[in-house]
Enzyme design. Structure first.
Site, short mmCIF file in Angstrom:
data_model
loop_
_atom_site.label_atom_id
_atom_site.label_comp_id
_atom_site.label_asym_id
_atom_site.label_seq_id
_atom_site.Cartn_x
_atom_site.Cartn_y
_atom_site.Cartn_z
N HIS A 34 1.21 -1.69 -0.14
CA HIS A 34 0.00 0.26 -0.04
C HIS A 34 0.87 1.36 -0.33
O HIS A 34 0.42 1.95 -0.62
CB HIS A 34 -1.13 -0.02 1.23
CG HIS A 34 -2.06 -0.88 1.24
ND1 HIS A 34 -3.28 -0.61 1.17
CD2 HIS A 34 -1.58 -1.92 0.53
CE1 HIS A 34 -4.02 -1.49 1.03
NE2 HIS A 34 -3.65 -2.21 0.95
N ASP A 84 3.81 -21.34 -0.85
CA ASP A 84 3.97 -22.49 -2.17
C ASP A 84 3.02 -22.69 -3.39
O ASP A 84 2.11 -20.99 -3.59
CB ASP A 84 3.83 -23.83 -1.75
CG ASP A 84 2.57 -23.60 -0.76
OD1 ASP A 84 1.90 -23.11 -0.64
OD2 ASP A 84 2.31 -25.09 0.27
#
Length: 420
Positions: free
Chosen positions: A109, A347
């Site tokens: 952000h 992953d």
């Protein structure tokens, strides 16, 4: 000549780091990170072996970065700076595992609005307490992790007063948090300066939203120079942290103002989400960013959000939704992992969830609505995570250099919430 040499040196560092991150077995990332960060500065290393041409990327990146931003910038003025950040982060992480997601969202952000200048940390703009600030913008109200940056800053100020910028602390702490959470290590340039101004209007209008379609998401990222591939890899940051129910509530009851659920969500998945997030019709939708939804911890909130908001913006605060006990005794802002059934670390479970139509955020699932991005999702989901980890590291390095302020363009704040 100097620039080219620096570029090749930095590229070598990257290749070594990425290869190292691939070799770390799951569950050993924290130990490997701590030992790795205790090494002497890795001066000088390689090109990332990527299908997109790592050499060109690094030469382009090093040529475009201001000369005041460089690898190991504080080697003379505060040689222990990066070690202090990493060791403090390790201590924080040992007690607050959600900090990785919180800072990843906070960093996103910050960098997405006017560059990585720590403007999102400010409590006023140019000293004017009557001026609206980024923290007050709707997408940022659920951000969290501010106090963690203040904690690291305090330690550094005790060792090297007035030297290390808040922008560098946020960039380094985010990288270290990613590694602690099982993600890849990536070298960073340092030497950023802090902005004295906060950008409320820009943060309100330009942070990607959880309910954006794929066209809107790709457009906002492309304005910052990110390709489709880089965008898809960055959204993979939702691998860690949880998504606050406020970010998916409208999909359950009032999708885009229709008064009905999102028709693209399967009935079984819809029911599964409702078990955690049913709000009996109170469906105020969130305006947080997709990235925001990825980092937050289920534990500390009554405020949480996406790539960090759950990571959190506060991860974040409630946006007008009533607070009441949720089913199963869970807090109202009960958060779900990006695959609901779980998955830990960097992953492929985020991408596998999208292939099964189980993206929690509409913006996430929209990656399957575009031929190019859907192909990338399938590619990232098809191996052991190595391709994603490499591309994520590369994209995070690129993001960390967005519009970095240097020299007289910025300042080094003594307190991250206040302009000097």
């Amino acid at each position: 000549m100097m620039t080219a040499t620096k570029g090749w040196a930095f590229a070598l560092v990257v290749m070594f780091s990425v290869l190292l991150s691939w070799s770390i077995p799951r569950g050993e990332s924290e130990r490997a990170f701590i030992s790795f960060s205790s090494h002497e500065p890795l001066v000088k290393v390689v090109s990332l072996a990527s299908a997109d041409g790592g050499q060109d990327f690094f030469m382009e990146m090093t040529d475009s970065v201001a000369t005041n931003i460089e690898y190991d910038f504080y080697r003379d003025t505060c040689p222990e700076a990066e070690t202090i950040v990493s060791s403090t982060m390790a201590q924080i992480y040992s007690q607050h595992k959600n900090v990785s997601a919180q800072l990843l969202r906070l960093f996103f952000h910050d960098c997405f609005i006017q560059g990585c200048d720590a403007s999102v940390l400010l409590d006023d703009s140019n000293g004017n307490k009557n001026h609206s600030i980024e923290k007050q913008a709707v997408p940022n109200k659920t951000l969290k992790g501010f106090e963690k940056i203040d904690q690291i800053k305090e330690v550094l100020e005790n060792v090297c007063p007035g030297v290390v910028s808040c922008a560098d602390i946020l960039a380094l702490a985010t990288r270290d948090g990613v590694v602690l959470a099982g993600g890849p290590f990536y070298p960073l340039f340092t030497g950023r300066r802090d902005s004295a101004r906060s950008y409320y209007d820009e943060a309100t209008a330009e942070i990607p939203k959880p309910d954006d379609n794929i066209t809107q998401t790709l457009h906002l990222f492309s304005l910052r120079g990110f390709t489709d591939r880089e965008t898809v890899s960055l959204l993979g940051g939702h691998n860690i942290g949880k998504i606050g129910c406020e970010f998916i509530q409208s999909r359950l009851n009032n999708f885009k103002g229709t008064g009905k659920p999102d028709p693209t969500v399967s009935p079984s998945f819809l029911n599964e989400m409702r078990v955690f997030c049913e709000d009996n019709g109170n469906e105020k939708s969130s305006q947080g960013s997709p990235m925001a939804a990825t980092m937050a911890s289920p534990m500390e909130f009554p405020t949480a959000a996406p790539m960090a908001a759950p990571m959190a913006s506060s991860p974040m605060a409630s946006r007008g939704m009533s607070e009441k006990p949720a089913r199963r005794g869970m807090p109202y802002f009960q958060q779900l992992s990006s695959s609901v059934s779980s998955g830990a670390g960097f992953d492929t479970h985020y991408y596998q969830s999208l292939l099964r139509g189980r993206g929690l955020l509409f913006a996430d699932q929209q990656l399957m609505a575009n031929e190019r991005t859907a192909r990338l999702v399938k590619a990232y989901a098809s191996d052991d995570g190595s391709t994603f980890r490499m591309d994520f590291a590369r994209a995070m390095m690129k993001m960390s250099n967005l519009n970095a302020l240097t020299g007289s363009q910025g300042q080094v704040r003594l307190e991250c919430t206040l302009a000097s």
